[in-house]
Design a protein around this motif. Structure first.
Motif, PDB file in Angstrom:
ATOM      1  N   ILE A  12      19.390 -47.859  43.375  1.00  0.00           N
ATOM      2  CA  ILE A  12      18.064 -48.299  43.807  1.00  0.00           C
ATOM      3  C   ILE A  12      18.170 -48.765  45.259  1.00  0.00           C
ATOM      4  O   ILE A  12      18.972 -49.636  45.577  1.00  0.00           O
ATOM      5  N   GLU A  13      17.369 -48.157  46.127  1.00  0.00           N
ATOM      6  CA  GLU A  13      17.408 -48.479  47.561  1.00  0.00           C
ATOM      7  C   GLU A  13      16.033 -48.945  48.028  1.00  0.00           C
ATOM      8  O   GLU A  13      15.007 -48.469  47.547  1.00  0.00           O
ATOM      9  N   ILE A  14      16.041 -49.857  48.986  1.00  0.00           N
ATOM     10  CA  ILE A  14      14.818 -50.363  49.601  1.00  0.00           C
ATOM     11  C   ILE A  14      14.870 -49.988  51.081  1.00  0.00           C
ATOM     12  O   ILE A  14      15.857 -50.258  51.747  1.00  0.00           O
ATOM     13  N   GLU A  15      13.809 -49.365  51.569  1.00  0.00           N
ATOM     14  CA  GLU A  15      13.761 -48.971  52.984  1.00  0.00           C
ATOM     15  C   GLU A  15      12.496 -49.523  53.621  1.00  0.00           C
ATOM     16  O   GLU A  15      11.389 -49.218  53.182  1.00  0.00           O
ATOM     17  N   ASP A  16      12.671 -50.333  54.650  1.00  0.00           N
ATOM     18  CA  ASP A  16      11.552 -50.909  55.382  1.00  0.00           C
ATOM     19  C   ASP A  16      11.416 -50.164  56.706  1.00  0.00           C
ATOM     20  O   ASP A  16      12.255 -50.318  57.596  1.00  0.00           O
ATOM     21  N   PRO A  17      10.360 -49.355  56.878  1.00  0.00           N
ATOM     22  CA  PRO A  17      10.229 -48.543  58.091  1.00  0.00           C
ATOM     23  C   PRO A  17       9.615 -49.269  59.294  1.00  0.00           C
ATOM     24  O   PRO A  17       9.399 -48.652  60.340  1.00  0.00           O
ATOM     25  N   GLU A  18       9.362 -50.566  59.171  1.00  0.00           N
ATOM     26  CA  GLU A  18       8.718 -51.317  60.255  1.00  0.00           C
ATOM     27  C   GLU A  18       9.470 -51.139  61.573  1.00  0.00           C
ATOM     28  O   GLU A  18      10.687 -51.234  61.626  1.00  0.00           O
ATOM     29  N   GLY A  19       8.709 -50.834  62.630  1.00  0.00           N
ATOM     30  CA  GLY A  19       9.300 -50.672  63.956  1.00  0.00           C
ATOM     31  C   GLY A  19       9.659 -49.240  64.301  1.00  0.00           C
ATOM     32  O   GLY A  19       9.932 -48.928  65.461  1.00  0.00           O
TER      33      GLY A  19
ATOM     34  N   LEU B 229      10.626 -54.597  45.084  1.00  0.00           N
ATOM     35  CA  LEU B 229       9.523 -55.104  45.902  1.00  0.00           C
ATOM     36  C   LEU B 229       9.586 -56.625  46.025  1.00  0.00           C
ATOM     37  O   LEU B 229       9.446 -57.175  47.119  1.00  0.00           O
ATOM     38  N   GLU B 230       9.839 -57.305  44.928  1.00  0.00           N
ATOM     39  CA  GLU B 230       9.875 -58.768  44.964  1.00  0.00           C
ATOM     40  C   GLU B 230      11.085 -59.284  45.756  1.00  0.00           C
ATOM     41  O   GLU B 230      10.975 -60.261  46.491  1.00  0.00           O
ATOM     42  N   CYS B 231      12.230 -58.612  45.627  1.00  0.00           N
ATOM     43  CA  CYS B 231      13.402 -58.995  46.438  1.00  0.00           C
ATOM     44  C   CYS B 231      13.091 -58.815  47.921  1.00  0.00           C
ATOM     45  O   CYS B 231      13.416 -59.668  48.744  1.00  0.00           O
ATOM     46  N   TRP B 232      12.451 -57.705  48.259  1.00  0.00           N
ATOM     47  CA  TRP B 232      12.084 -57.425  49.649  1.00  0.00           C
ATOM     48  C   TRP B 232      11.124 -58.498  50.168  1.00  0.00           C
ATOM     49  O   TRP B 232      11.287 -59.000  51.282  1.00  0.00           O
ATOM     50  N   ARG B 233      10.120 -58.864  49.353  1.00  0.00           N
ATOM     51  CA  ARG B 233       9.155 -59.887  49.774  1.00  0.00           C
ATOM     52  C   ARG B 233       9.834 -61.231  50.040  1.00  0.00           C
ATOM     53  O   ARG B 233       9.554 -61.892  51.037  1.00  0.00           O
ATOM     54  N   ILE B 234      10.722 -61.623  49.137  1.00  0.00           N
ATOM     55  CA  ILE B 234      11.435 -62.888  49.325  1.00  0.00           C
ATOM     56  C   ILE B 234      12.283 -62.822  50.587  1.00  0.00           C
ATOM     57  O   ILE B 234      12.297 -63.760  51.392  1.00  0.00           O
ATOM     58  N   GLN B 235      12.971 -61.695  50.772  1.00  0.00           N
ATOM     59  CA  GLN B 235      13.828 -61.532  51.950  1.00  0.00           C
ATOM     60  C   GLN B 235      13.002 -61.620  53.239  1.00  0.00           C
ATOM     61  O   GLN B 235      13.443 -62.198  54.225  1.00  0.00           O
ATOM     62  N   LYS B 236      11.790 -61.063  53.237  1.00  0.00           N
ATOM     63  CA  LYS B 236      10.922 -61.124  54.418  1.00  0.00           C
ATOM     64  C   LYS B 236      10.433 -62.547  54.695  1.00  0.00           C
ATOM     65  O   LYS B 236      10.189 -62.911  55.843  1.00  0.00           O
ATOM     66  N   LEU B 237      10.285 -63.356  53.650  1.00  0.00           N
ATOM     67  CA  LEU B 237       9.799 -64.721  53.798  1.00  0.00           C
ATOM     68  C   LEU B 237      10.889 -65.713  54.197  1.00  0.00           C
ATOM     69  O   LEU B 237      10.594 -66.777  54.737  1.00  0.00           O
TER      70      LEU B 237
END
Length: 137
Positions: free
Chosen positions: A73-80, A36-44
């Motif tokens: 461990i996988e991160i999936e962002d469904p935005e869009g 979650l924190e890696c994803w947040r940093i990547q989004k910023l």
């Protein structure tokens, strides 16, 4: 001497894996926080694209995400994506929009991504859905 070092290392590892409430954190708990924190940093990061250090930070985040991927461990962002009933998501709010045709549903924003550990959902995405109320063409 070796046994003492092993015990000391195990104690440190256990202490590091313990949450504030005194409970031992599981791999999936730690994975959720880290992902979650890696994803947040990547989004910023796009907000800091003019900073020269942004490229270094971006590279570091990519390496961490790749290391997680290598450990299942996988991160999936469904935005869009088009929203369909029954998706494994936590819908936080729904908003109407004239930008979509009537009845269309799109994941307008991701508040937290879906996180998988060894192909198992350990954290469903938290999302905002936009529902179209525009005219059908």
């Amino acid at each position: 001497m070796k046994k003492r070092l092993k015990k000391k290392l195990m104690k440190k590892t256990l202490a590091a894996a313990t949450t504030q409430g005194g409970q031992t954190a599981t791999l999936s708990d730690s994975a959720k926080v880290f992902a979650l924190e890696c994803w947040r940093i990547q989004k910023l990061l796009p907000d800091f694209k003019d900073n020269k250090k942004c490229l270094v930070l971006s590279s570091s985040i990519e390496k961490m995400i790749e290391a997680m991927r290598g450990n299942g461990i996988e991160i999936e962002d469904p935005e869009g994506l088009i929203y369909r009933d029954g998706m494994t998501l936590e819908v936080v709010t729904v908003s109407d929009t004239d930008a979509l045709t009537a009845g269309s549903k799109v994941i307008a924003e991701t508040l937290a991504p879906t996180i998988y550990v060894h192909n198992k959902v350990v954290q469903p995405a938290k999302v905002i859905i936009s529902v179209g109320r525009g005219t059908s063409e």
